[in-house]
Design a protein around this motif. Structure first.
Motif, mmCIF file in Angstrom:
data_model
loop_
_atom_site.group_PDB
_atom_site.id
_atom_site.type_symbol
_atom_site.label_atom_id
_atom_site.label_comp_id
_atom_site.label_asym_id
_atom_site.label_seq_id
_atom_site.Cartn_x
_atom_site.Cartn_y
_atom_site.Cartn_z
ATOM 1 N N VAL A 1 0.813 -1.220 0.000
ATOM 2 C CA VAL A 1 0.000 0.000 0.000
ATOM 3 C C VAL A 1 0.846 1.269 0.000
ATOM 4 O O VAL A 1 0.647 2.165 -0.824
ATOM 5 C CB VAL A 1 -0.951 0.019 1.224
ATOM 6 C CG1 VAL A 1 -1.689 1.343 1.327
ATOM 7 C CG2 VAL A 1 -1.939 -1.135 1.139
ATOM 8 N N LEU A 2 1.798 1.380 0.926
ATOM 9 C CA LEU A 2 2.543 2.617 1.103
ATOM 10 C C LEU A 2 3.470 2.892 -0.084
ATOM 11 O O LEU A 2 4.031 1.971 -0.676
ATOM 12 C CB LEU A 2 3.376 2.562 2.380
ATOM 13 C CG LEU A 2 2.604 2.382 3.700
ATOM 14 C CD1 LEU A 2 3.575 2.330 4.861
ATOM 15 C CD2 LEU A 2 1.587 3.498 3.892
ATOM 16 N N THR A 3 3.627 4.172 -0.407
ATOM 17 C CA THR A 3 4.565 4.567 -1.439
ATOM 18 C C THR A 3 5.986 4.498 -0.888
ATOM 19 O O THR A 3 6.197 4.393 0.333
ATOM 20 C CB THR A 3 4.283 5.997 -1.922
ATOM 21 O OG1 THR A 3 4.537 6.914 -0.834
ATOM 22 C CG2 THR A 3 2.827 6.147 -2.374
ATOM 23 N N GLU A 4 6.965 4.567 -1.782
ATOM 24 C CA GLU A 4 8.356 4.547 -1.332
ATOM 25 C C GLU A 4 8.653 5.730 -0.425
ATOM 26 O O GLU A 4 9.405 5.609 0.550
ATOM 27 C CB GLU A 4 9.302 4.533 -2.534
ATOM 28 C CG GLU A 4 9.301 3.215 -3.296
ATOM 29 C CD GLU A 4 9.611 2.025 -2.413
ATOM 30 O OE1 GLU A 4 10.535 2.124 -1.578
ATOM 31 O OE2 GLU A 4 8.921 0.998 -2.534
ATOM 32 N N ALA A 5 8.061 6.893 -0.729
ATOM 33 C CA ALA A 5 8.271 8.074 0.119
ATOM 34 C C ALA A 5 7.677 7.858 1.502
ATOM 35 O O ALA A 5 8.279 8.244 2.519
ATOM 36 C CB ALA A 5 7.649 9.299 -0.544
ATOM 37 N N GLU A 6 6.498 7.241 1.559
ATOM 38 C CA GLU A 6 5.863 6.974 2.853
ATOM 39 C C GLU A 6 6.663 5.951 3.646
ATOM 40 O O GLU A 6 6.792 6.062 4.867
ATOM 41 C CB GLU A 6 4.434 6.494 2.630
ATOM 42 C CG GLU A 6 3.499 7.591 2.123
ATOM 43 C CD GLU A 6 2.168 7.065 1.663
ATOM 44 O OE1 GLU A 6 1.179 7.825 1.717
ATOM 45 O OE2 GLU A 6 2.086 5.881 1.236
ATOM 46 N N ARG A 7 7.223 4.968 2.957
ATOM 47 C CA ARG A 7 8.048 3.987 3.654
ATOM 48 C C ARG A 7 9.306 4.637 4.221
ATOM 49 O O ARG A 7 9.724 4.348 5.341
ATOM 50 C CB ARG A 7 8.426 2.855 2.707
ATOM 51 C CG ARG A 7 7.249 1.980 2.288
ATOM 52 C CD ARG A 7 7.701 0.855 1.387
ATOM 53 N NE ARG A 7 6.606 -0.020 1.056
ATOM 54 C CZ ARG A 7 6.721 -1.310 0.788
ATOM 55 N NH1 ARG A 7 7.920 -1.866 0.790
ATOM 56 N NH2 ARG A 7 5.662 -2.043 0.496
ATOM 57 N N ALA A 8 9.916 5.492 3.416
ATOM 58 C CA ALA A 8 11.140 6.156 3.863
ATOM 59 C C ALA A 8 10.866 7.059 5.062
ATOM 60 O O ALA A 8 11.691 7.166 5.976
ATOM 61 C CB ALA A 8 11.739 6.965 2.718
ATOM 62 N N ALA A 9 9.695 7.700 5.077
ATOM 63 C CA ALA A 9 9.344 8.586 6.190
ATOM 64 C C ALA A 9 9.141 7.785 7.476
ATOM 65 O O ALA A 9 9.452 8.263 8.574
ATOM 66 C CB ALA A 9 8.086 9.373 5.851
ATOM 67 N N GLY A 10 8.625 6.583 7.366
ATOM 68 C CA GLY A 10 8.470 5.717 8.532
ATOM 69 C C GLY A 10 7.469 6.212 9.553
ATOM 70 O O GLY A 10 7.546 5.839 10.722
ATOM 71 N N GLU A 11 6.505 7.013 9.102
ATOM 72 C CA GLU A 11 5.548 7.598 10.047
ATOM 73 C C GLU A 11 4.368 6.680 10.336
ATOM 74 O O GLU A 11 3.700 6.824 11.358
ATOM 75 C CB GLU A 11 5.045 8.938 9.510
ATOM 76 C CG GLU A 11 6.147 9.979 9.395
ATOM 77 C CD GLU A 11 5.679 11.258 8.748
ATOM 78 O OE1 GLU A 11 4.516 11.288 8.254
ATOM 79 O OE2 GLU A 11 6.445 12.236 8.741
#
Length: 313
Positions: free
Chosen positions: A285-295
């Motif tokens: 589900v999460l985008t690569e940017a969302e994964r990198a943010a780790g929020e």
């Protein structure tokens, strides 16, 4: 996250294509349904123990009804067969949501790609892009022309929609859509796994948004798992998560009520805020940017890269 839940009546059943059934759901008392945006889906409890997620493919301005489309899966787990064979107009199903992990972001230009039933979340996106005055195109493919849903509704867009039945024209020409993607263009794609994998391999970094109906294929040789601790920030309790046990199962076993649905990392229902620690993301589900943010993380499949996570639970 929406916590709306209600019994909705199947007001209408229609055939949209070979093996594709469209259901219109309404509140039995005519109450308005929660607002939604293109890309949203709802959880539908067809009967006890049989729950599925379906994209909303109607008009977001219509608060009186939700529209979903269900493909009869030849190798499915029983949900689509139940809808096609047993669910009738006048029946009631339990509906939760809507939720949106495939939201249409604002952009001056879009490239939309859909494969088969993947047209469902894309359909309201086209109307939204049109209303916003954006430049857009759709490449829509499937095995046969008769199996492609909503082609009649797509006719109003003229040449911006290219329909490609595989038995007539072969596979989608991804190069024609993806080889000249400009920095101000977003690409939205939904469909079977092989299509999404091919688009991901070809699309410029940061431009692509996808929704998967099934989880990504697991890596052939996954890393060894270690036990870790999850601290529940709201209560201060600590829960141990052994190897092979999902975070979701561990916190539920500790008596914590958590919203969840698919348990495969595809629906986004169990997405949880990460207060501290580094998630080991294994969702689709999460985008690569969302994964990198780790929020946030999807606790039904993802784990921890260290020995401790603090979650907003």
């Amino acid at each position: 996250m929406s916590r709306y839940e209600a019994g909705l009546v199947v007001a209408r059943r229609e055939t949209a294509a070979d093996r594709v059934l469209v259901l219109t759901l309404r509140h039995p008392l005519g109450e308005p349904l929660p607002a939604w945006e293109p890309g949203a889906h709802v959880d539908v409890v067809l009967r006890p123990g049989l729950e599925r997620q379906y994209s909303l493919c109607g008009d977001p301005a219509d608060r009186a009804a939700y529209r979903i489309a269900v493909l009869r899966e030849t190798d499915g787990r029983g949900g689509s067969a139940y809808v096609h064979d047993e669910l009738r107009a006048g029946d009631t199903v339990r509906v939760r949501g809507p939720r949106n992990g495939f939201r249409l972001e604002r952009a001056p230009r879009y490239r939309f790609l859909a494969g088969g039933i993947g047209i469902t979340p894309i359909l309201p996106m086209l109307a939204a892009a049109e209303e916003a005055g954006a430049e857009w195109s759709l490449l829509y493919g499937g095995r046969t022309r008769a199996g492609l849903a909503f082609t009649g509704e797509l006719e109003r867009y003229g040449g911006r929609v290219v329909i490609v039945p595989e038995d007539e024209s072969g596979l989608l020409d991804l190069a024609s859509v993806l080889d000249d993607v400009s920095p101000d263009t977003l690409v939205y794609c939904c469909g079977p796994g092989p299509l999404l994998d091919a688009v991901e391999a070809r699309c410029p970094a940061g431009r692509l948004r996808v929704e998967r109906f099934r989880p990504k294929e697991a890596v052939a040789d996954p890393p060894a798992e270690a036990e870790f601790e999850v601290v529940l920030a709201r209560s201060g309790r600590t829960v141990s998560v052994p190897p092979g046990v999902p975070v979701l199962d561990a916190v539920r076993a500790a008596g914590v009520e958590v919203l969840y649905s698919c348990t495969e990392g595809t629906c986004g229902t169990c997405e949880t805020e990460v207060v501290e620690g580094e998630p080991d993301h294994r969702d689709s589900v999460l985008t690569e940017a969302e994964r990198a943010a780790g929020e946030t993380m999807l606790i039904c499949v993802s784990r921890c890269r260290g020995r401790r996570l603090v979650l907003d639970l």
